[in-house]
Design a protein around this motif. Structure first.
Motif, mmCIF file in Angstrom:
data_model
loop_
_atom_site.group_PDB
_atom_site.id
_atom_site.type_symbol
_atom_site.label_atom_id
_atom_site.label_comp_id
_atom_site.label_asym_id
_atom_site.label_seq_id
_atom_site.Cartn_x
_atom_site.Cartn_y
_atom_site.Cartn_z
ATOM 1 N N PRO A 80 -11.936 -7.400 -23.039
ATOM 2 C CA PRO A 80 -12.020 -6.182 -23.860
ATOM 3 C C PRO A 80 -12.074 -4.893 -23.053
ATOM 4 N N ALA A 81 -12.561 -4.973 -21.806
ATOM 5 C CA ALA A 81 -12.623 -3.778 -20.955
ATOM 6 C C ALA A 81 -12.401 -4.200 -19.510
ATOM 7 N N VAL A 82 -11.689 -3.357 -18.753
ATOM 8 C CA VAL A 82 -11.332 -3.659 -17.367
ATOM 9 C C VAL A 82 -11.285 -2.363 -16.567
ATOM 10 N N TRP A 83 -11.806 -2.413 -15.352
ATOM 11 C CA TRP A 83 -11.570 -1.343 -14.394
ATOM 12 C C TRP A 83 -10.272 -1.627 -13.651
ATOM 13 N N LEU A 84 -9.467 -0.605 -13.414
ATOM 14 C CA LEU A 84 -8.289 -0.696 -12.550
ATOM 15 C C LEU A 84 -8.537 0.159 -11.319
ATOM 16 N N VAL A 85 -8.180 -0.371 -10.148
ATOM 17 C CA VAL A 85 -8.443 0.354 -8.899
ATOM 18 C C VAL A 85 -7.221 0.323 -7.998
ATOM 19 N N ASP A 86 -6.837 1.487 -7.508
ATOM 20 C CA ASP A 86 -5.827 1.610 -6.450
ATOM 21 C C ASP A 86 -6.516 2.334 -5.300
ATOM 22 N N PRO A 87 -6.954 1.593 -4.274
ATOM 23 C CA PRO A 87 -7.807 2.209 -3.254
ATOM 24 C C PRO A 87 -7.113 3.247 -2.384
ATOM 25 N N VAL A 88 -5.826 3.006 -2.069
ATOM 26 C CA VAL A 88 -5.020 4.014 -1.362
ATOM 27 C C VAL A 88 -3.636 3.964 -1.993
ATOM 28 N N ASP A 89 -3.361 4.893 -2.861
ATOM 29 C CA ASP A 89 -2.042 4.977 -3.480
ATOM 30 C C ASP A 89 -1.154 5.828 -2.575
ATOM 31 N N GLY A 90 -0.043 5.234 -2.144
ATOM 32 C CA GLY A 90 0.793 5.906 -1.150
ATOM 33 C C GLY A 90 0.453 5.423 0.243
ATOM 34 N N THR A 91 0.269 4.106 0.372
ATOM 35 C CA THR A 91 -0.133 3.548 1.663
ATOM 36 C C THR A 91 0.886 3.856 2.762
ATOM 37 N N SER A 92 2.174 3.814 2.432
ATOM 38 C CA SER A 92 3.179 4.107 3.467
ATOM 39 C C SER A 92 3.025 5.536 3.986
ATOM 40 N N ASN A 93 2.697 6.470 3.107
ATOM 41 C CA ASN A 93 2.439 7.848 3.558
ATOM 42 C C ASN A 93 1.199 7.899 4.448
ATOM 43 N N PHE A 94 0.160 7.207 4.016
ATOM 44 C CA PHE A 94 -1.096 7.169 4.780
ATOM 45 C C PHE A 94 -0.853 6.643 6.191
ATOM 46 N N VAL A 95 -0.095 5.560 6.289
ATOM 47 C CA VAL A 95 0.190 4.956 7.591
ATOM 48 C C VAL A 95 1.025 5.899 8.460
ATOM 49 N N ALA A 96 1.967 6.602 7.821
ATOM 50 C CA ALA A 96 2.850 7.504 8.561
ATOM 51 C C ALA A 96 2.195 8.840 8.903
ATOM 52 N N GLY A 97 0.970 9.047 8.435
ATOM 53 C CA GLY A 97 0.286 10.301 8.717
ATOM 54 C C GLY A 97 0.678 11.431 7.793
ATOM 55 N N ARG A 98 1.344 11.085 6.669
ATOM 56 C CA ARG A 98 1.706 12.110 5.690
ATOM 57 C C ARG A 98 0.554 12.302 4.698
ATOM 58 N N PRO A 99 0.344 13.515 4.200
ATOM 59 C CA PRO A 99 -0.843 13.789 3.384
ATOM 60 C C PRO A 99 -0.753 13.332 1.926
ATOM 61 N N ASP A 100 0.385 12.797 1.521
ATOM 62 C CA ASP A 100 0.584 12.468 0.110
ATOM 63 C C ASP A 100 0.074 11.067 -0.225
ATOM 64 N N PHE A 101 -1.242 10.947 -0.359
ATOM 65 C CA PHE A 101 -1.857 9.702 -0.803
ATOM 66 C C PHE A 101 -3.085 10.041 -1.629
ATOM 67 N N ALA A 102 -3.537 9.080 -2.415
ATOM 68 C CA ALA A 102 -4.635 9.331 -3.336
ATOM 69 C C ALA A 102 -5.467 8.068 -3.516
ATOM 70 N N VAL A 103 -6.661 8.246 -4.032
ATOM 71 C CA VAL A 103 -7.554 7.150 -4.397
ATOM 72 C C VAL A 103 -7.731 7.220 -5.912
ATOM 73 N N MET A 104 -7.505 6.103 -6.607
ATOM 74 C CA MET A 104 -7.431 6.179 -8.070
ATOM 75 C C MET A 104 -8.206 5.048 -8.739
ATOM 76 N N ALA A 105 -8.665 5.345 -9.955
ATOM 77 C CA ALA A 105 -9.295 4.327 -10.799
ATOM 78 C C ALA A 105 -9.075 4.713 -12.254
ATOM 79 N N SER A 106 -9.150 3.716 -13.116
ATOM 80 C CA SER A 106 -9.087 3.983 -14.554
ATOM 81 C C SER A 106 -9.871 2.914 -15.292
#
Length: 265
Positions: A80-106
């Motif tokens: 009936p209820a669930v948490w969704l988690v994306d700990p690092v959205d945009g991992t390829s950017n994160f690895v490449a040193g690009r600033p376009d990544f986020a931490v998300m939940a819903s």
């Protein structure tokens, strides 16, 4: 709402941000062909999941946990209820040193996203949305006005690389009738806020993994935009392998026009 935002920001400060542009050898792993994960993704998901369950003791469907055990995603259908988690959205950017990544939940209830949070670590920007109550950036309410510019000035992206080559080529050609178009930022946690903030008018996603799209779809919808499947049905987070295609737009008129152009109707 505020407590979840704190969890994301604090976890990011603890285990994600210290590794930005500082990943050591062995801290980036290929979890599937063409799919990478870092130690920051895995550690952040463990911490966020534990703290979210302390707030509300329901199952957590996290990107990295599902990568290890795909059956966990079925909770989106069975619970009936669930948490969704994306700990690092945009991992390829994160690895490449690009600033376009986020931490998300819903938070998903009865198959519908009812609350969402996006934390952008590099800029320190926090987005949140609650079903029926609105969307916010750093505590200020977002209200995306209807688009008045001509379609030739619209900005957007078409992410069609998972389509068959002929359909990919057709869509990439069709979208040129609009203004500035491209491939996006490779992070849903950066792209959805651009629409909510008025920095772009549309984006088409083909693959729609739930942790990528549950937070942003609610943010855009609550800001006055539209996030719907190509047949017009509203987005609902489903386990991987569900329906493909999600068109996100600044307002209903933009959604209808982009859909007509992309589908040739």
């Amino acid at each position: 709402m505020e407590k979840v935002a704190e969890i994301l920001a604090e976890t990011s400060a603890e285990v994600v941000e210290p590794r930005f542009r500082a990943l050591a050898a062995g801290e980036v792993i290929e979890k599937a062909p063409g799919e990478i994960v870092t130690i920051a993704d895995r550690e952040a998901e463990v911490i966020i999941s534990r703290r979210l369950r302390e707030l509300l003791p329901v199952p957590v469907v996290g990107e990295e946990a599902v990568a290890a055990d795909p059956a966990l995603a079925e909770a989106l259908r069975s619970e009936p209820a669930v948490w969704l988690v994306d700990p690092v959205d945009g991992t390829s950017n994160f690895v490449a040193g690009r600033p376009d990544f986020a931490v998300m939940a819903s938070l998903v209830r009865a198959g519908q996203t009812v609350a969402a949070w996006i934390w952008q670590p590099v800029t320190g920007t926090a987005y949140a949305a609650e079903l029926g109550s609105g969307a916010w950036r750093d505590g200020h309410r977002l209200a995306r006005p209807a688009v008045t510019d001509a379609p030739e000035k619209w900005r957007g992206s078409v992410k069609s690389r998972y389509l068959a080559p002929a359909e990919h080529h057709r869509m990439q050609t069709a979208v040129r009738v609009f203004g500035k178009t491209g491939d996006g930022l490779r992070s849903a946690g950066m792209e959805y806020p651009q629409i909510a903030d008025g920095e772009s008018e549309f984006i088409l996603y083909w693959r729609t993994l739930p942790w990528d799209h549950s937070p942003g779809s609610l943010l855009v919808s609550e800001a006055g935009g539209v996030a719907a499947r190509l047949d017009g049905t509203g987005y609902r987070p489903e386990p991987p392998g569900g329906p493909d295609g999600l068109l996100v737009a600044a307002d209903p008129a933009v959604w209808e026009r982009v859909r007509a152009v992309l589908l040739g109707g």
